[in-house]
Design a protein around this motif. Structure first.
Motif, PDB file in Angstrom:
ATOM      1  N   GLU A  44      -5.216  11.131   2.797  1.00 47.75           N
ATOM      2  CA  GLU A  44      -5.856  10.439   3.913  1.00 47.75           C
ATOM      3  C   GLU A  44      -6.403   9.079   3.497  1.00 47.75           C
ATOM      4  O   GLU A  44      -6.317   8.114   4.255  1.00 47.75           O
ATOM      5  CB  GLU A  44      -6.969  11.301   4.504  1.00 47.75           C
ATOM      6  N   ASN A  85       0.811  -1.222   0.000  1.00 48.09           N
ATOM      7  CA  ASN A  85       0.000   0.000   0.000  1.00 48.09           C
ATOM      8  C   ASN A  85       0.843   1.271   0.000  1.00 48.09           C
ATOM      9  O   ASN A  85       0.304   2.373  -0.066  1.00 48.09           O
ATOM     10  CB  ASN A  85      -0.956   0.026   1.199  1.00 48.09           C
ATOM     11  N   MET A 127      -3.597   6.693   3.445  1.00 51.28           N
ATOM     12  CA  MET A 127      -3.102   6.414   4.790  1.00 51.28           C
ATOM     13  C   MET A 127      -4.093   5.613   5.638  1.00 51.28           C
ATOM     14  O   MET A 127      -3.704   5.044   6.656  1.00 51.28           O
ATOM     15  CB  MET A 127      -2.732   7.725   5.477  1.00 51.28           C
ATOM     16  N   LYS A 128      -5.357   5.536   5.226  1.00 49.48           N
ATOM     17  CA  LYS A 128      -6.369   4.782   5.975  1.00 49.48           C
ATOM     18  C   LYS A 128      -6.518   3.347   5.495  1.00 49.48           C
ATOM     19  O   LYS A 128      -7.365   2.610   5.995  1.00 49.48           O
ATOM     20  CB  LYS A 128      -7.717   5.498   5.901  1.00 49.48           C
ATOM     21  N   GLN A 129      -5.709   2.919   4.530  1.00 48.60           N
ATOM     22  CA  GLN A 129      -5.757   1.543   4.059  1.00 48.60           C
ATOM     23  C   GLN A 129      -5.231   0.601   5.145  1.00 48.60           C
ATOM     24  O   GLN A 129      -4.643   1.034   6.125  1.00 48.60           O
ATOM     25  CB  GLN A 129      -4.911   1.391   2.788  1.00 48.60           C
ATOM     26  N   ASN A 130      -5.436  -0.690   4.945  1.00 48.41           N
ATOM     27  CA  ASN A 130      -4.928  -1.670   5.885  1.00 48.41           C
ATOM     28  C   ASN A 130      -3.982  -2.624   5.161  1.00 48.41           C
ATOM     29  O   ASN A 130      -4.456  -3.409   4.341  1.00 48.41           O
ATOM     30  CB  ASN A 130      -6.073  -2.443   6.526  1.00 48.41           C
ATOM     31  N   ARG A 160       1.939   4.568   3.028  1.00 50.85           N
ATOM     32  CA  ARG A 160       2.896   5.602   3.415  1.00 50.85           C
ATOM     33  C   ARG A 160       3.540   6.151   2.157  1.00 50.85           C
ATOM     34  O   ARG A 160       3.577   5.489   1.131  1.00 50.85           O
ATOM     35  CB  ARG A 160       3.975   5.019   4.339  1.00 50.85           C
ATOM     36  N   PRO A 180      -1.731   0.734   6.561  1.00 53.02           N
ATOM     37  CA  PRO A 180      -1.755   2.121   6.087  1.00 53.02           C
ATOM     38  C   PRO A 180      -0.704   2.392   5.010  1.00 53.02           C
ATOM     39  O   PRO A 180       0.440   1.971   5.130  1.00 53.02           O
ATOM     40  CB  PRO A 180      -1.436   2.942   7.343  1.00 53.02           C
TER      41      PRO A 180
END
Length: 110
Positions: A91, A44, A94-97, A101, A99
């Motif tokens: 955002e 991600n 950054m809110k993925q699982n 970067r 997150p």
């Protein structure tokens, strides 16, 4: 505030809490990232740079899709909303699982 480890060829910029300012001037996204630490990229993450490895990285592919999906709205919205739209994209990454970067290659180790 800068920490660097020699175990990785990528470094992550970590946002610090913005200090209270006397003026209400907006801070750009790049001004909010100051602390640096080494890390290994995952699927991600967004890798900065050029070339096939960076372009084909799954996080970069996803990021380009999200940007493309929001491009028309960005161009048609007023200037006061453009920063908000860009921040919402950051955002969302950054809110993925795990997150997402935003990483850049560490020229010293990689």
């Amino acid at each position: 505030n800068n920490k660097m480890e020699e175990t990785s060829c990528y470094k992550r910029k970590i946002s610090e809490q913005p200090q209270q300012q006397k003026t209400k001037r907006r801070r750009s996204i790049s001004q909010q990232t100051t602390m640096i630490q080494s890390t290994e990229p995952h699927s991600n993450d967004i890798l900065s740079g050029r070339g096939g490895l960076v372009n084909k990285h799954p996080g970069n592919v996803t990021f380009r899709r999200v940007v493309e999906a929001n491009k028309k709205g960005y161009h048609s919205c007023p200037k006061s909303h453009k920063l908000l739209l860009a921040q919402s994209i950051v955002e969302a990454i950054m809110k993925q699982n795990p997150p997402g970067r935003f990483l850049s290659e560490d020229k010293g180790t990689g």
